[in-house]
Write an enzyme that holds these catalytic residues in place. Structure first.
Site, short mmCIF file in Angstrom:
data_model
loop_
_atom_site.label_atom_id
_atom_site.label_comp_id
_atom_site.label_asym_id
_atom_site.label_seq_id
_atom_site.Cartn_x
_atom_site.Cartn_y
_atom_site.Cartn_z
N ALA A 60 0.83 -1.21 0.00
CA ALA A 60 0.00 0.00 0.00
C ALA A 60 0.87 1.26 0.00
CB ALA A 60 -0.89 0.00 1.23
N GLY A 61 0.27 2.34 -0.50
CA GLY A 61 0.92 3.65 -0.41
C GLY A 61 1.43 4.18 -1.73
N ASP A 63 -0.15 3.54 -4.86
CA ASP A 63 -1.35 3.98 -5.56
C ASP A 63 -2.46 4.20 -4.53
OD1 ASP A 63 -3.19 4.67 -7.46
OD2 ASP A 63 -3.45 2.64 -8.26
N ASN A 109 9.23 8.51 4.54
CA ASN A 109 8.02 9.26 4.20
C ASN A 109 7.26 9.65 5.45
OD1 ASN A 109 5.01 8.13 4.26
ND2 ASN A 109 6.40 6.36 4.10
N PHE A 113 -1.24 9.91 5.25
CA PHE A 113 -2.52 9.49 4.65
C PHE A 113 -3.13 10.57 3.77
CE2 PHE A 113 -3.83 6.25 8.25
CZ PHE A 113 -2.85 5.39 7.82
N SER A 172 0.74 2.98 10.48
CA SER A 172 1.43 4.13 9.91
C SER A 172 1.95 5.01 11.03
CB SER A 172 0.48 4.95 9.03
OG SER A 172 1.10 6.20 8.75
N ASN A 174 2.69 8.07 10.70
CA ASN A 174 2.52 9.48 10.32
C ASN A 174 1.17 10.08 10.67
OD1 ASN A 174 5.16 9.58 9.16
ND2 ASN A 174 4.35 8.31 7.50
N THR A 175 0.33 9.32 11.34
CA THR A 175 -0.91 9.86 11.91
C THR A 175 -0.77 9.72 13.42
OG1 THR A 175 -2.24 9.26 9.98
CG2 THR A 175 -3.43 9.59 12.04
N LYS A 206 -2.35 -5.02 9.22
CA LYS A 206 -0.95 -4.65 8.93
C LYS A 206 -0.32 -4.00 10.14
CE LYS A 206 1.83 -2.19 5.50
NZ LYS A 206 1.77 -1.49 4.21
N SER A 234 5.76 -6.01 7.36
CA SER A 234 5.35 -4.92 8.21
C SER A 234 5.25 -3.61 7.42
CB SER A 234 6.40 -4.71 9.31
OG SER A 234 7.58 -4.18 8.73
N ASN A 235 4.85 -2.59 8.16
CA ASN A 235 4.87 -1.22 7.65
C ASN A 235 6.29 -0.66 7.77
OD1 ASN A 235 3.91 1.49 6.98
ND2 ASN A 235 1.90 0.78 7.67
N THR A 236 6.44 0.65 7.63
CA THR A 236 7.75 1.32 7.76
C THR A 236 8.15 1.37 9.23
OG1 THR A 236 6.64 3.45 7.95
CG2 THR A 236 7.31 2.77 5.75
N GLY A 256 12.66 0.26 2.70
CA GLY A 256 13.73 -0.12 1.78
C GLY A 256 14.80 -0.93 2.50
N SER A 307 9.45 0.09 -1.85
CA SER A 307 10.63 0.95 -2.03
C SER A 307 11.61 0.45 -3.07
CB SER A 307 11.36 1.12 -0.69
OG SER A 307 10.51 1.70 0.26
C1 LIG Z 1 5.97 6.72 0.26
C2 LIG Z 1 5.35 5.60 1.02
C3 LIG Z 1 4.01 5.67 1.36
C4 LIG Z 1 3.41 4.64 2.08
N1 LIG Z 1 2.08 4.71 2.37
C5 LIG Z 1 1.48 3.67 3.00
C6 LIG Z 1 0.09 3.70 3.24
O1 LIG Z 1 -0.62 4.65 2.91
N2 LIG Z 1 -0.47 2.64 3.90
C7 LIG Z 1 0.27 1.55 4.28
O2 LIG Z 1 -0.28 0.60 4.84
N3 LIG Z 1 1.60 1.49 4.04
C8 LIG Z 1 2.21 2.52 3.41
N4 LIG Z 1 3.55 2.45 3.14
C9 LIG Z 1 4.33 1.29 3.63
C10 LIG Z 1 4.53 0.22 2.56
O3 LIG Z 1 3.29 -0.33 2.18
C11 LIG Z 1 5.45 -0.91 3.08
O4 LIG Z 1 4.79 -1.58 4.15
C12 LIG Z 1 6.79 -0.43 3.57
O5 LIG Z 1 7.27 0.62 2.75
C13 LIG Z 1 7.84 -1.54 3.63
O6 LIG Z 1 8.08 -2.10 2.36
P1 LIG Z 1 9.31 -1.64 1.40
O7 LIG Z 1 10.56 -1.65 2.24
O8 LIG Z 1 9.31 -2.64 0.30
O9 LIG Z 1 8.97 -0.28 0.94
C14 LIG Z 1 4.18 3.49 2.45
C15 LIG Z 1 5.52 3.43 2.08
C16 LIG Z 1 6.12 4.45 1.38
C17 LIG Z 1 7.57 4.34 1.00
#
Ligand SMILES: Cc1cc2nc3c(=O)[nH]c(=O)nc-3n(C[C@H](O)[C@H](O)[C@H](O)COP(=O)(O)O)c2cc1C
Length: 325
Positions: A60-61, A63, A109, A113, A172, A174-175, A206, A234-236, A256, A307
């Site tokens: 996610a994130g 699109d 990032n 949202f 997330s 960021n909220t 998630k 996981s998420n970030t 990343g 990423s």
């Molecule tokens: C720019 C950006 C925006 C993201 N926005 C969301 C989001 O809106 N919702 C969400 O669940 N995860 C979001 N993510 C997290 C990614 O879905 C993913 O869980 C995370 O980046 C780890 O994977 P990666 O290392 O392959 O990027 C975002 C990540 C990035 C880099």
């Protein structure tokens, strides 16, 4: 197409590059992906009653507003997860809020949202001519919401008729305060409300990689008890492993390459805790077939990437899908 996307992604401002990439993918998708693109066909995988054409999904994130779904399937993904979508549109945090850490092959990032609201995205999804892979809709709460559980329940109710699966994103960074919803009592309330709202649509949860063992245990147990269909780990991360890039000090979620070890470790922990009772989807720092294989070997059913697309280019999904076939 690869060159267009890559040069778009590498042009100056990361957020403008991101917009350009979405536009290019939307255009490419709208003309029917003339290069013959679609999900890479591999050994299909069944999860929650859904058939995934391969094991690689878009996280996610990228699109958020469901603008480029056909184009993204055209890159070979077996699943595309749009969102995070909130009940009402919201602008997100002030810019700059997206940083490319080139030296670290990472991204920070703090988008917050930003999205046009769930209704606009669902209207786009309803207008899709075909859906060649699995479509996930990721939902969240508005920043200024006075009842976040109600926001999730509303998002799930609205998304359910349009989604192959729904992801509840409580991770997330960021909220402000959102990740508190990962505590066991909060998850009990949230998942009970979401369970009712989803009807028969599969529900995924998630989580953040920053949960300690007890926190992850609470989330895993809640997911099992509330019949969640899969956990995305996981998420970030808000942690900061050693980084070389000048933007290393920016606030937000890191993703990343520097997230790779942590995300893999949390997957392994989640597998230990769940003992196979909860399907796991691994995300975080997956940058090619080798790491993707490690995640599958560690117990993931599917992987998601985001990423690494910036650094490895649009051929990433196909190369991983083929290697995992
Ligand atoms: C720019 C950006 C925006 C993201 N926005 C969301 C989001 O809106 N919702 C969400 O669940 N995860 C979001 N993510 C997290 C990614 O879905 C993913 O869980 C995370 O980046 C780890 O994977 P990666 O290392 O392959 O990027 C975002 C990540 C990035 C880099």
């Amino acid at each position: 197409m690869g060159k267009i996307l890559r040069s778009a992604v590498y042009s100056l401002d990361p957020e403008q590059a991101h917009r350009a990439a979405i536009r290019a993918l939307a255009l490419w998708g709208s003309v029917g992906t003339p290069l013959g693109g679609g999900p890479e066909s591999a050994t299909p995988v069944t999860l929650a009653g859904l058939t995934f054409p391969n094991r690689v999904g878009l996280a996610a994130g990228l699109d958020k507003d469901a603008e480029a779904i056909a184009g993204l399937f055209g890159l070979g993904f077996g699943a595309v997860e749009v969102g995070t979508l909130t009940p009402r549109p919201q602008p997100g945090n002030p810019r700059p809020r997206l940083f490319r850490l080139v030296e670290d092959e990472a991204v920070i990032n703090r988008m917050g949202f930003n999205n046009g609201g769930i209704d606009a995205a669902l209207a786009r999804i309803a207008g899709l001519k075909k859906r060649p892979g699995v479509l996930g809709i990721n939902v969240g709460a508005n920043k200024d919401s006075t009842d976040r559980v109600a926001d999730y329940a509303l998002g799930v109710t609205k998304a359910a008729p349009h989604a192959d699966y729904i992801t509840i994103n409580v991770s997330s960074p960021n909220t402000p305060g959102l990740r508190d919803l990962q505590s066991r009592p909060a998850l009990d309330e949230l998942l009970a409300a979401s369970h009712e709202a989803r009807g028969s649509t599969p529900l995924f949860l998630k989580v953040a990689p920053d949960l300690d063992r007890a926190g992850l245990e609470g989330a895993v147990r809640a997911a099992i008890d509330h019949h969640v269909d899969a956990l995305i780990v996981s998420n970030t991360t808000i942690s900061r492993p050693p980084l070389a890039s000048p933007q290393a000090g920016e606030a937000g979620g890191l993703s990343g390459k520097p997230l790779k070890e942590l995300a893999r470790a949390k997957l392994i922990e989640a597998r230990e805790i769940s003992g196979g009772q909860l399907p796991l989807i691994s995300a975080g720092g997956i940058d090619g077939p080798d790491e993707a294989k490690r995640r599958i070997d560690a117990g993931a059913v599917l992987v998601q990437v985001y990423s690494a697309l910036v650094y490895r280019g649009p051929g990433l999904a196909r190369s991983i899908a083929r290697a995992l076939a």
